[in-house]
Design a protein around this motif. Sequence first.
Motif, PDB file in Angstrom:
ATOM      1  N   LEU A  81       0.840  -1.204   0.000  1.00  7.53           N
ATOM      2  CA  LEU A  81       0.000   0.000   0.000  1.00  7.53           C
ATOM      3  C   LEU A  81       0.869   1.245   0.000  1.00  7.53           C
ATOM      4  N   GLN A  82       1.968   1.194   0.752  1.00  7.45           N
ATOM      5  CA  GLN A  82       2.859   2.365   0.783  1.00  7.45           C
ATOM      6  C   GLN A  82       3.421   2.673  -0.596  1.00  7.45           C
ATOM      7  N   HIS A  83       3.707   1.619  -1.360  1.00  8.25           N
ATOM      8  CA  HIS A  83       4.354   1.826  -2.655  1.00  8.25           C
ATOM      9  C   HIS A  83       3.384   1.929  -3.826  1.00  8.25           C
ATOM     10  N   ALA A  84       2.094   1.723  -3.571  1.00  2.65           N
ATOM     11  CA  ALA A  84       1.121   1.737  -4.671  1.00  2.65           C
ATOM     12  C   ALA A  84       0.874   3.170  -5.130  1.00  2.65           C
ATOM     13  N   ARG A  85       0.899   3.384  -6.439  1.00  8.69           N
ATOM     14  CA  ARG A  85       0.691   4.740  -6.949  1.00  8.69           C
ATOM     15  C   ARG A  85      -0.718   4.935  -7.509  1.00  8.69           C
ATOM     16  N   GLY A  86      -1.431   3.843  -7.669  1.00  6.70           N
ATOM     17  CA  GLY A  86      -2.710   3.887  -8.381  1.00  6.70           C
ATOM     18  C   GLY A  86      -3.787   4.690  -7.676  1.00  6.70           C
ATOM     19  N   GLU A  87      -4.746   5.093  -8.504  1.00  9.11           N
ATOM     20  CA  GLU A  87      -5.928   5.785  -7.998  1.00  9.11           C
ATOM     21  C   GLU A  87      -6.795   4.747  -7.265  1.00  9.11           C
ATOM     22  N   TYR A  88      -6.804   3.511  -7.806  1.00  9.02           N
ATOM     23  CA  TYR A  88      -7.464   2.387  -7.143  1.00  9.02           C
ATOM     24  C   TYR A  88      -6.376   1.389  -6.744  1.00  9.02           C
ATOM     25  N   ILE A  89      -6.601   0.700  -5.631  1.00  9.20           N
ATOM     26  CA  ILE A  89      -5.628  -0.309  -5.201  1.00  9.20           C
ATOM     27  C   ILE A  89      -6.351  -1.627  -4.965  1.00  9.20           C
ATOM     28  N   CYS A  90      -5.760  -2.686  -5.465  1.00  9.01           N
ATOM     29  CA  CYS A  90      -6.377  -3.999  -5.288  1.00  9.01           C
ATOM     30  C   CYS A  90      -5.423  -4.906  -4.513  1.00  9.01           C
ATOM     31  N   LEU A  91      -5.951  -5.638  -3.517  1.00  9.65           N
ATOM     32  CA  LEU A  91      -5.145  -6.626  -2.798  1.00  9.65           C
ATOM     33  C   LEU A  91      -5.499  -7.998  -3.360  1.00  9.65           C
ATOM     34  N   ILE A  92      -4.510  -8.718  -3.816  1.00  9.30           N
ATOM     35  CA  ILE A  92      -4.782 -10.011  -4.440  1.00  9.30           C
ATOM     36  C   ILE A  92      -3.631 -10.972  -4.151  1.00  9.30           C
ATOM     37  N   ASP A  93      -3.944 -12.270  -4.022  1.00  9.04           N
ATOM     38  CA  ASP A  93      -2.905 -13.275  -3.751  1.00  9.04           C
ATOM     39  C   ASP A  93      -2.201 -13.683  -5.042  1.00  9.04           C
ATOM     40  N   ALA A  94      -0.993 -14.226  -4.869  1.00 11.77           N
ATOM     41  CA  ALA A  94      -0.194 -14.590  -6.049  1.00 11.77           C
ATOM     42  C   ALA A  94      -0.537 -15.973  -6.590  1.00 11.77           C
ATOM     43  N   ASP A  95      -1.363 -16.738  -5.868  1.00 10.85           N
ATOM     44  CA  ASP A  95      -1.529 -18.150  -6.225  1.00 10.85           C
ATOM     45  C   ASP A  95      -2.670 -18.409  -7.220  1.00 10.85           C
ATOM     46  N   LEU A  96      -3.244 -17.336  -7.761  1.00 13.87           N
ATOM     47  CA  LEU A  96      -4.331 -17.417  -8.740  1.00 13.87           C
ATOM     48  C   LEU A  96      -5.616 -18.040  -8.191  1.00 13.87           C
ATOM     49  N   GLN A  97      -5.733 -18.048  -6.863  1.00 17.15           N
ATOM     50  CA  GLN A  97      -7.014 -18.502  -6.285  1.00 17.15           C
ATOM     51  C   GLN A  97      -8.061 -17.416  -6.504  1.00 17.15           C
ATOM     52  N   GLN A  98      -7.564 -16.188  -6.623  1.00 18.03           N
ATOM     53  CA  GLN A  98      -8.456 -15.063  -6.877  1.00 18.03           C
ATOM     54  C   GLN A  98      -8.160 -14.569  -8.287  1.00 18.03           C
ATOM     55  N   ARG A  99      -9.166 -14.571  -9.142  1.00 21.41           N
ATOM     56  CA  ARG A  99      -8.924 -14.310 -10.558  1.00 21.41           C
ATOM     57  C   ARG A  99      -8.830 -12.811 -10.879  1.00 21.41           C
ATOM     58  N   PRO A 100      -7.841 -12.424 -11.700  1.00 14.61           N
ATOM     59  CA  PRO A 100      -7.709 -11.015 -12.095  1.00 14.61           C
ATOM     60  C   PRO A 100      -8.937 -10.493 -12.848  1.00 14.61           C
ATOM     61  N   GLU A 101      -9.712 -11.389 -13.490  1.00 21.47           N
ATOM     62  CA  GLU A 101     -10.927 -10.935 -14.201  1.00 21.47           C
ATOM     63  C   GLU A 101     -11.887 -10.266 -13.216  1.00 21.47           C
ATOM     64  N   VAL A 102     -11.911 -10.789 -12.000  1.00 20.68           N
ATOM     65  CA  VAL A 102     -12.813 -10.218 -10.986  1.00 20.68           C
ATOM     66  C   VAL A 102     -12.361  -8.801 -10.636  1.00 20.68           C
ATOM     67  N   VAL A 103     -11.026  -8.581 -10.672  1.00 23.35           N
ATOM     68  CA  VAL A 103     -10.501  -7.245 -10.354  1.00 23.35           C
ATOM     69  C   VAL A 103     -11.028  -6.241 -11.378  1.00 23.35           C
ATOM     70  N   ARG A 104     -11.056  -6.649 -12.624  1.00 19.29           N
ATOM     71  CA  ARG A 104     -11.539  -5.752 -13.685  1.00 19.29           C
ATOM     72  C   ARG A 104     -12.995  -5.354 -13.418  1.00 19.29           C
ATOM     73  N   GLN A 105     -13.749  -6.359 -12.976  1.00 19.93           N
ATOM     74  CA  GLN A 105     -15.148  -6.108 -12.604  1.00 19.93           C
ATOM     75  C   GLN A 105     -15.219  -5.103 -11.444  1.00 19.93           C
ATOM     76  N   MET A 106     -14.304  -5.273 -10.469  1.00 21.97           N
ATOM     77  CA  MET A 106     -14.302  -4.372  -9.301  1.00 21.97           C
ATOM     78  C   MET A 106     -14.007  -2.940  -9.737  1.00 21.97           C
ATOM     79  N   VAL A 107     -13.052  -2.786 -10.656  1.00 21.72           N
ATOM     80  CA  VAL A 107     -12.690  -1.454 -11.142  1.00 21.72           C
ATOM     81  C   VAL A 107     -13.902  -0.813 -11.830  1.00 21.72           C
ATOM     82  N   GLU A 108     -14.621  -1.610 -12.618  1.00 21.69           N
ATOM     83  CA  GLU A 108     -15.807  -1.082 -13.302  1.00 21.69           C
ATOM     84  C   GLU A 108     -16.828  -0.577 -12.292  1.00 21.69           C
ATOM     85  N   ILE A 109     -17.007  -1.347 -11.230  1.00 18.25           N
ATOM     86  CA  ILE A 109     -17.984  -0.928 -10.211  1.00 18.25           C
ATOM     87  C   ILE A 109     -17.558   0.399  -9.595  1.00 18.25           C
TER      88      ILE A 109
END
Length: 319
Positions: A81-109
């Motif tokens: 979080l300290q190093h994130a520059r984005g207007e939106y920030i997403c927390l996600i695991d590296a093991d692909l249990q949580q799909r990046p497609e869902v993040v895109r949906q979150m950004v749209e919302i």
Amino acid sequence: MKLSLVVPCYNEAENVAAFQDAVIAAFDGCGYDYELVFINDGSTDATLHNLKKLHAAQKCPTKVISFSRNFGKEAGIYAGLQHARGEYICLIDADLQQRPEVVRQMVEILDLEPEYDVVAAFQERRRENRILSFFKKSFYCVINRLSKVTLRSDASDFRTFRRSVRDSILELAEYHRFSKGIFAWVGFSTKFIPYTVCRRASGATKWGFKKLMNYAIEGIIAYSTAPLRLATILGGISSVASAVYLIAVILEKLFRGIDVPGYATQTVLILFFGSAQLLCLGIIGEYVGKIFEQSKHRPIYIAKEILDYEQETKEEKRG
Ligand code: UDP
Ligand code: MG
């Protein structure tokens, strides 16, 4: 920068490249820029080596913060979080249990519904054994009764939020970090969307039963002083009970004279009060321990190396 994906990694050597590819595929043609902020949480396998390769290739803006040892996922999130520059920030695991497609949906919302500051995913179906599920449910039941904040049992820390939320989270610089409590504490309007947890792409979970138990106790201690109240209540009840018993003994002595002293009664009383005192001392000790650790003002993490994509700097950082 529109979006930062904060990805804590602990021994995820086999997953990081696949994760980056999955993100690039999911965000193909999205029309905005995004960055990946990987945190190498003191991995003992080739995670750092592989992350350095991703950083060198820069298929998409990729930053790597490498810790000097394993500080835990919570510290990883804080550094990210300290190093994130984005207007939106997403927390996600590296093991692909949580799909990046869902993040895109979150950004749209977040784009379409300005009344929400956070979009959090909750698990529709848990892929867990029943015993673990039972313990998790009991934990949420206890913590929600004891603390002033309300935690959702099925919500994970897989979420995307606005920069103002990130700033508020960073203001809470406590050493013992319990993300779910922190999210609930900072508030902000949150939209929950369902998602199904996928299987781990590779490797095994780092959360054994002991680690989860410790996490649960940390959570309760960090978000409630109710256990201390329990010590007071126990003390109160036993004082009243012993006063009643004292009166009974005096009356017995005055009116009947004491016959044979009750061995069993005395043993039971000594054991009861002894254990109640130890329990209360233990509870107080837990809090004193936390105060002790916080009072040392140690950094939440120590970064040994930071690989940025804008300026090629390597520096040491404490946060
Ligand atoms: N993780 C971490 N530090 C740790 C433990 C885990 O950074 O000490 C990371 C891990 O690499 C993964 C995420 O936290 O990206 C979630 O961990 P895991 O998949 O083991 O947890 P689970 O999905 O089983 O709850
Ligand atoms: Mg996982």
